[in-house]
Design an enzyme around this catalytic site. Structure first.
Site, PDB file in Angstrom:
ATOM      1  N   LYS A  45       3.587  46.425  53.849  1.00  0.00           N
ATOM      2  CA  LYS A  45       2.406  46.035  54.615  1.00  0.00           C
ATOM      3  C   LYS A  45       1.749  47.320  55.103  1.00  0.00           C
ATOM      4  O   LYS A  45       2.432  48.267  55.471  1.00  0.00           O
ATOM      5  CB  LYS A  45       2.827  45.150  55.786  1.00  0.00           C
ATOM      6  CG  LYS A  45       1.703  44.722  56.695  1.00  0.00           C
ATOM      7  CD  LYS A  45       2.229  43.739  57.731  1.00  0.00           C
ATOM      8  CE  LYS A  45       1.196  43.473  58.820  1.00  0.00           C
ATOM      9  NZ  LYS A  45      -0.097  43.022  58.300  1.00  0.00           N
ATOM     10  N   CYS A 130      -9.564  47.596  52.325  1.00  0.00           N
ATOM     11  CA  CYS A 130      -9.368  46.340  53.052  1.00  0.00           C
ATOM     12  C   CYS A 130     -10.713  45.811  53.523  1.00  0.00           C
ATOM     13  O   CYS A 130     -11.441  46.496  54.241  1.00  0.00           O
ATOM     14  CB  CYS A 130      -8.448  46.546  54.252  1.00  0.00           C
ATOM     15  SG  CYS A 130      -8.118  45.035  55.156  1.00  0.00           S
ATOM     16  N   LYS A 164      -5.909  52.232  46.170  1.00  0.00           N
ATOM     17  CA  LYS A 164      -6.225  50.812  46.025  1.00  0.00           C
ATOM     18  C   LYS A 164      -7.721  50.591  46.179  1.00  0.00           C
ATOM     19  O   LYS A 164      -8.316  50.920  47.204  1.00  0.00           O
ATOM     20  CB  LYS A 164      -5.461  49.984  47.060  1.00  0.00           C
ATOM     21  CG  LYS A 164      -5.538  48.481  46.819  1.00  0.00           C
ATOM     22  CD  LYS A 164      -4.561  47.753  47.721  1.00  0.00           C
ATOM     23  CE  LYS A 164      -4.491  46.283  47.380  1.00  0.00           C
ATOM     24  NZ  LYS A 164      -3.486  45.576  48.217  1.00  0.00           N
ATOM     25  N   THR A 192      -8.953  42.216  47.734  1.00  0.00           N
ATOM     26  CA  THR A 192      -9.610  40.908  47.815  1.00  0.00           C
ATOM     27  C   THR A 192     -11.131  40.990  47.812  1.00  0.00           C
ATOM     28  O   THR A 192     -11.725  41.999  48.170  1.00  0.00           O
ATOM     29  CB  THR A 192      -9.155  40.176  49.096  1.00  0.00           C
ATOM     30  OG1 THR A 192      -9.396  41.035  50.222  1.00  0.00           O
ATOM     31  CG2 THR A 192      -7.689  39.815  49.017  1.00  0.00           C
TER      32      THR A 192
END
Length: 304
Positions: A45, A130, A164, A192
């Protein structure tokens, strides 16, 4: 698991299946449900330099063929991670890749510098993408900023760096190239997609943050296309993420060009899914008489 081994930077994985950040906690949460030693790698995480409270509740809602989340990178900070989480992770026997995020380049630099000294950590995944934290703009939305963050981290660590990427951009290939040029050992994609949901009875958002990140099977075709596009245009490994629920999904991503894959939302539905996917990939290789998984990577045939 003969023939399943792959390498990402300096990290040797026994198989190409990794547990994605944010969906597997710090591994201990799954110890009674999964044989953690069988997983190729575990991405923690995301941690930040200081503790984060995260976004207001509610933070998760189900959607058609997927889910929205707006956790907001809640975590207890670097010091707590080192003291409370890392001792357990270090004993698993599976490569541990620590996901980090920061509000600026300095925070990424400081985190990477501290992690560089820890032998039990195999690599660092830079979460620059994110989509549910409140800021002026994400690093992963800008090629120059992506380059600067990766370059800063590359200067301070010899560990494997995975960057990422966000799918919420016009040209993800451009961002991937920036990460590669700055010294990233691999890129993982995709994070996402930005989305939202509304309660039609109250006319209010279903998420406390209003918007959140969409994941699950619904994003797979778009994620697959992005992996295909990026893998054809860079020379470092691509790690595929996005709606992978089965071994056939994983194989599809690898044929498209992914060297390894990460399992995310599927962990919430079927906690032992990583093991099943590993077994399924092995059966696929056996069925098609493929001795080494490297033969599968990027083997897409565009002739119909």
């Amino acid at each position: 698991m003969t023939g399943l081994g792959v390498k990402i930077g300096k990290i040797s994985l026994k198989n190409p299946v990794m547990a994605a950040s944010g969906t597997f906690g710090y591994a201990k949460e799954f110890e009674k449900l999964v044989n953690l030693k069988h997983i190729g790698g575990i991405i923690t995480k995301t941690i930040t330099l200081n503790p984060r409270a995260g976004n207001p509740m509610p933070r998760i809602c189900e959607t058609a063929a997927g889910m929205l989340n707006a956790i907001g990178l809640q975590n207890e900070g670097f010091d707590n991670f080192i003291k409370e989480k890392l001792p357990y992770l270090s004993k698993i026997g599976t490569p541990v890749i620590v996901s980090i995020s920061g509000n600026n380049i300095d925070e990424f630099f400081i985190l990477a510098k501290r992690l560089d000294k820890i032998k039990s950590i195999s690599g660092i995944e830079l979460n620059i993408s994110c989509p549910n934290i409140k800021c002026e703009g994400l690093v992963a939305h800008d090629a120059k900023e992506t380059y600067e963050v990766v370059k800063a981290v590359r200067k301070i660590t010899g560990k494997t760096i995975i960057t990422k990427l966000s799918p919420n951009v016009t040209d993800i290939v451009k961002i991937a190239k920036a990460a590669e040029n700055a010294g990233s050992d691999a890129v993982s994609l995709v994070n996402t997609f930005l989305g939202m949901a509304i309660d039609i009875e109250t006319r209010k958002p279903k998420l406390g943050n209003i918007t959140g990140g969409l994941s699950g099977p619904c994003i797979k075709p778009i994620a697959l296309r992005m992996v295909y596009d990026v893998s054809r245009n860079i020379d470092i490994p691509v790690i595929g993420i996005g709606g992978i629920m089965s071994a056939s999904d994983a194989v599809e991503f690898m044929i498209a060009g992914a060297s390894t894959i990460q399992i995310g939302t599927a962990n919430f539905i079927e906690p032992d899914v990583c093991g099943k996917i590993i077994k399924g990939i092995e059966e696929y290789l056996r069925k098609h008489k493929i001795e080494n998984i490297e033969e599968l990577i990027g083997s897409f045939n565009d002739k119909r």
